[in-house]
Scaffold this motif. Structure first.
Motif, PDB file in Angstrom:
ATOM      1  N   ARG A 331       0.968  -1.022  -0.158  1.00 31.94           N
ATOM      2  CA  ARG A 331      -0.036   0.566  -0.187  1.00 31.94           C
ATOM      3  C   ARG A 331       0.806   1.494   0.622  1.00 31.94           C
ATOM      4  N   SER A 332       0.458   1.678  -1.165  1.00 31.45           N
ATOM      5  CA  SER A 332       1.291   3.254  -0.937  1.00 31.45           C
ATOM      6  C   SER A 332       0.189   4.380  -0.337  1.00 31.45           C
ATOM      7  N   VAL A 333       0.924   5.088   0.629  1.00 38.08           N
ATOM      8  CA  VAL A 333      -0.075   6.227   0.863  1.00 38.08           C
ATOM      9  C   VAL A 333       0.960   7.578   1.453  1.00 38.08           C
ATOM     10  N   LEU A 334       0.740   8.958   1.166  1.00 39.09           N
ATOM     11  CA  LEU A 334       1.014   9.430   1.965  1.00 39.09           C
ATOM     12  C   LEU A 334      -0.088  10.493   3.695  1.00 39.09           C
ATOM     13  N   ARG A 335       0.965  10.348   4.033  1.00 37.95           N
ATOM     14  CA  ARG A 335       0.475  10.054   5.463  1.00 37.95           C
ATOM     15  C   ARG A 335       0.824  12.105   6.116  1.00 37.95           C
ATOM     16  N   LEU A 336      -0.253  12.938   4.671  1.00 34.01           N
ATOM     17  CA  LEU A 336      -0.199  14.244   5.213  1.00 34.01           C
ATOM     18  C   LEU A 336      -0.548  15.093   6.458  1.00 34.01           C
ATOM     19  N   ALA A 345     -11.832  14.949   3.126  1.00 35.83           N
ATOM     20  CA  ALA A 345     -12.168  14.233   2.996  1.00 35.83           C
ATOM     21  C   ALA A 345     -12.786  13.456   1.477  1.00 35.83           C
ATOM     22  N   THR A 346     -13.030  12.670   1.266  1.00 39.97           N
ATOM     23  CA  THR A 346     -13.955  12.160   0.189  1.00 39.97           C
ATOM     24  C   THR A 346     -15.570  11.442   0.551  1.00 39.97           C
ATOM     25  N   VAL A 347     -15.797  11.317  -0.485  1.00 42.45           N
ATOM     26  CA  VAL A 347     -17.690  10.933   0.073  1.00 42.45           C
ATOM     27  C   VAL A 347     -17.498   9.698  -1.295  1.00 42.45           C
ATOM     28  N   ILE A 381     -14.602  -0.143  -4.840  1.00 39.02           N
ATOM     29  CA  ILE A 381     -14.473   0.716  -3.320  1.00 39.02           C
ATOM     30  C   ILE A 381     -13.228   0.418  -2.409  1.00 39.02           C
ATOM     31  N   GLY A 382     -12.078  -1.227  -3.102  1.00 31.97           N
ATOM     32  CA  GLY A 382     -11.272  -1.158  -2.470  1.00 31.97           C
ATOM     33  C   GLY A 382     -10.315  -0.252  -3.011  1.00 31.97           C
ATOM     34  N   ARG A 383     -10.575  -0.284  -4.587  1.00 38.89           N
ATOM     35  CA  ARG A 383      -9.661   0.650  -4.909  1.00 38.89           C
ATOM     36  C   ARG A 383      -9.639   1.859  -5.275  1.00 38.89           C
ATOM     37  N   ARG A 384     -10.945   2.184  -5.210  1.00 42.74           N
ATOM     38  CA  ARG A 384     -10.957   4.329  -4.224  1.00 42.74           C
ATOM     39  C   ARG A 384     -10.500   4.262  -3.844  1.00 42.74           C
ATOM     40  N   TYR A 385     -10.572   3.651  -2.449  1.00 46.80           N
ATOM     41  CA  TYR A 385      -9.235   3.501  -0.719  1.00 46.80           C
ATOM     42  C   TYR A 385      -7.958   4.274  -1.759  1.00 46.80           C
ATOM     43  N   ARG A 386      -7.642   3.150  -2.568  1.00 42.81           N
ATOM     44  CA  ARG A 386      -5.852   3.128  -2.680  1.00 42.81           C
ATOM     45  C   ARG A 386      -5.799   4.457  -2.935  1.00 42.81           C
ATOM     46  N   ARG A 387      -6.798   4.626  -4.199  1.00 47.32           N
ATOM     47  CA  ARG A 387      -6.542   5.722  -4.897  1.00 47.32           C
ATOM     48  C   ARG A 387      -6.139   7.080  -3.618  1.00 47.32           C
ATOM     49  N   GLN A 388      -7.107   7.457  -2.397  1.00 45.06           N
ATOM     50  CA  GLN A 388      -7.416   8.115  -1.656  1.00 45.06           C
ATOM     51  C   GLN A 388      -6.403   8.021  -0.746  1.00 45.06           C
ATOM     52  N   ASP A 389      -5.919   7.398  -1.047  1.00 43.71           N
ATOM     53  CA  ASP A 389      -4.506   6.846   1.119  1.00 43.71           C
ATOM     54  C   ASP A 389      -3.063   7.402  -0.486  1.00 43.71           C
ATOM     55  N   GLU A 390      -2.847   7.373  -1.879  1.00 40.72           N
ATOM     56  CA  GLU A 390      -1.612   7.675  -2.581  1.00 40.72           C
ATOM     57  C   GLU A 390      -1.736   9.248  -2.004  1.00 40.72           C
ATOM     58  N   ILE A 391      -2.864  10.009  -2.717  1.00 40.25           N
ATOM     59  CA  ILE A 391      -3.039  10.985  -2.904  1.00 40.25           C
ATOM     60  C   ILE A 391      -3.541  11.807  -1.007  1.00 40.25           C
ATOM     61  N   GLY A 392      -3.322  10.749  -0.066  1.00 40.35           N
ATOM     62  CA  GLY A 392      -3.249  12.110   0.873  1.00 40.35           C
ATOM     63  C   GLY A 392      -4.581  12.088   2.113  1.00 40.35           C
ATOM     64  N   THR A 393      -5.649  11.779   1.039  1.00 40.51           N
ATOM     65  CA  THR A 393      -6.744  12.144   2.029  1.00 40.51           C
ATOM     66  C   THR A 393      -7.148  10.891   2.940  1.00 40.51           C
ATOM     67  N   PRO A 394      -7.406  12.411   4.200  1.00 41.32           N
ATOM     68  CA  PRO A 394      -7.210  11.589   6.093  1.00 41.32           C
ATOM     69  C   PRO A 394      -8.399  10.444   6.045  1.00 41.32           C
ATOM     70  N   LEU A 395      -9.391  11.354   5.012  1.00 42.15           N
ATOM     71  CA  LEU A 395     -11.152  10.145   5.428  1.00 42.15           C
ATOM     72  C   LEU A 395     -11.713   9.650   4.349  1.00 42.15           C
ATOM     73  N   VAL A 409     -22.919   6.323   8.429  1.00 49.25           N
ATOM     74  CA  VAL A 409     -22.046   5.976   7.382  1.00 49.25           C
ATOM     75  C   VAL A 409     -20.906   6.001   8.230  1.00 49.25           C
ATOM     76  N   THR A 410     -20.295   5.373   7.324  1.00 53.90           N
ATOM     77  CA  THR A 410     -18.839   4.114   7.324  1.00 53.90           C
ATOM     78  C   THR A 410     -17.701   5.348   7.274  1.00 53.90           C
ATOM     79  N   VAL A 411     -16.976   5.765   8.169  1.00 56.50           N
ATOM     80  CA  VAL A 411     -15.528   6.541   8.194  1.00 56.50           C
ATOM     81  C   VAL A 411     -14.681   5.993   8.456  1.00 56.50           C
ATOM     82  N   ARG A 412     -13.484   5.727   7.078  1.00 54.03           N
ATOM     83  CA  ARG A 412     -12.246   5.030   7.104  1.00 54.03           C
ATOM     84  C   ARG A 412     -10.915   5.843   7.338  1.00 54.03           C
ATOM     85  N   ASP A 413     -10.534   5.378   8.312  1.00 54.23           N
ATOM     86  CA  ASP A 413      -9.017   6.181   8.973  1.00 54.23           C
ATOM     87  C   ASP A 413      -8.568   5.813   7.152  1.00 54.23           C
ATOM     88  N   ARG A 414      -7.423   7.029   7.194  1.00 54.66           N
ATOM     89  CA  ARG A 414      -6.399   6.610   5.809  1.00 54.66           C
ATOM     90  C   ARG A 414      -5.591   6.023   6.213  1.00 54.66           C
TER      91      ARG A 414
END
Length: 440
Positions: A331-336, A345-347, A381-395, A409-414
């Motif tokens: 997993r590539s993640v930008l921990r900004l 956040a991303t909806v 949904i998993g691929r969408r999570y990964r895209r947001q991880d890589e651009i640093g979206t916290p939620l 709603v379900t809120v996922r922490d990056r």
């Protein structure tokens, strides 16, 4: 522990819309870069964070926005016309240019380039860009694109003191474009010809200059630690007597450990009374300050000067991470830090159908009133999570079928990838608190 390489950072920035090569369709322009949709948001957020800590949180520091074009005498008074030069040499075969002081002692003494070819004779190279102002080039006045923003602060010293009724010590802060015709540009956005500076000039009584210099050294180092920069990646470089600029009485750099090694992030200088004295002399206007007991003197200046783009590069270096999950996936993640991330956040609707997309859009538009948020309804949904991880979206906020039943709603922490159910009416407060929780 993962350490980001420059190749990985450049690839991420292009792939995800942070930074593009300027004029890329024309094969690009060396050392000039454009900031894409995510890059401009990150840059704006870093600038806002700096402004908040430098101006908003200090009762005796005010802001300024001076012009890029200034009277040519400004640069004579500042010493830039005379002193703002590098010594340049050229490879006589490849015609590549080098700063003479960046060559090894052996290369300098033997006059041989890093590629083994003869070098030209050293010559001075002024770093300021020249242009003309007037109806025609022939009748125009020769002026310069400013190589720093500080001079705009000095020439407005009296204006700011009089209009804001300031008493020493006080500071004037500015964010603005500067331009330097660098001989050698390298390491992506670290050294470029066009850049933005974050500068604050702090005016003090001459007897207090030493203590304020030490104060700002400590304050600026703590600022970077507050941005979640690891202390081991920060370093002070104290300038020796042979390294001091012509205006400086003492100086140091805060350095960051980039992939190419420790390099300057911010300069802190005790400039003495050089600047106000010089501008008084060249302009004929009295820029002295009248203090208590009618004491008249030129204030000393403690300068903090950093590059916005270097700060952006630093947070990208510090934040980019790769981790191997239990299923073997990398997993590539930008921990900004959430306060500077491009999106708060991303909806995500779990499905486009059954009214989930409509419900998700309603949440998106409500959050959009206060935050930069993103909406994504395409793909697994998993691929969408990964895209947001890589651009640093916290939620990541997922609208699913349970949302229709109980208005949650379900809120996922990056960073932790943990998920929790949040009532939709509490969502705005949750995003707001998450954005502000980590940074002082």
């Amino acid at each position: 522990m993962y350490t980001a390489t420059m190749d990985a950072l450049v690839s991420l920035c292009k792939r995800r819309g942070f930074i593009y090569q300027s004029s890329e369709i024309y094969n690009g322009l060396q050392s000039v870069w454009d900031y894409g949709p995510l890059g401009i948001e990150l840059k704006k957020n870093i600038q806002a964070y700096w402004w908040k800590h430098m101006v908003q949180f200090n009762e005796n520091i005010v802001g300024l926005d001076s012009s890029i074009f200034m009277h040519p005498k400004v640069w004579q008074a500042s010493g830039h016309v005379e002193n703002f030069v590098d010594i340049m040499v050229e490879d006589t075969v490849t015609h590549e240019r080098y700063r003479f002081d960046h060559l090894t002692s052996e290369q300098r003494s033997s006059c041989v380039s890093p590629k083994g070819n003869p070098l030209s004779k050293p010559r001075e190279f002024n770093l300021m860009f020249k242009t003309s102002m007037g109806s025609t080039t022939e009748k125009g006045h020769e002026i310069y694109l400013r190589p720093e923003t500080a001079q705009g602060i000095y020439v407005n010293f009296k204006n700011v003191v009089q209009t804001m009724r300031l008493k020493l010590p006080f500071g004037i802060a500015q964010v603005g474009k500067a331009f330097r015709n660098e001989i050698v540009t390298k390491n992506f956005i670290f050294r470029t010809c066009e850049f933005e500076q974050l500068e604050m000039q702090y005016f003090v009584h001459p007897n207090e200059a030493g203590q304020w210099y030490e104060h700002w050294k400590s304050a600026r180092l703590n600022y970077y630690k507050g941005l979640h920069i690891a202390p081991d990646n920060l370093n002070f470089h104290i300038h020796g007597a042979d390294q001091l600029a012509h205006y400086a009485q003492e100086a140091c750099d805060i350095e960051y450990k980039f992939p190419f090694g420790f390099s300057e992030l911010e300069g802190i200088h005790n400039r003495g009374d050089y600047d106000l004295k010089r501008h008084s002399e060249f302009s004929g206007k009295d820029l002295s300050y009248t203090g208590e007991d009618n004491e008249k003197f030129f204030p000393y200046i403690i300068e903090t000067s950093s590059g916005l783009t270097r700060c952006l590069l630093m947070v990208l270096c510090e934040s980019l991470d790769e981790e191997t999950l239990q299923n073997g996936e990398v997993r590539s993640v930008l921990r900004l830090p959430p306060q500077i991330a491009p999106y708060s956040a991303t909806v995500l609707p779990l499905q486009k159908k059954d009214g989930l997309a409509d419900r998700a859009k309603k949440i998106f538009h409500e959050l959009q009133k206060e935050h930069m948020v993103y909406y994504d309804q395409g793909g697994a949904i998993g691929r969408r999570y990964r895209r947001q991880d890589e651009i640093g979206t916290p939620l990541c906020i997922t609208v699913d079928y349970e949302s229709k039943e109980n208005n949650t709603v379900t809120v996922r922490d990056r960073d932790s990838m943990q998920q929790r159910r949040i009532p939709i009416p509490a969502l705005l407060d949750y995003v707001r608190n998450n954005k502000n929780k980590d940074l002082s």
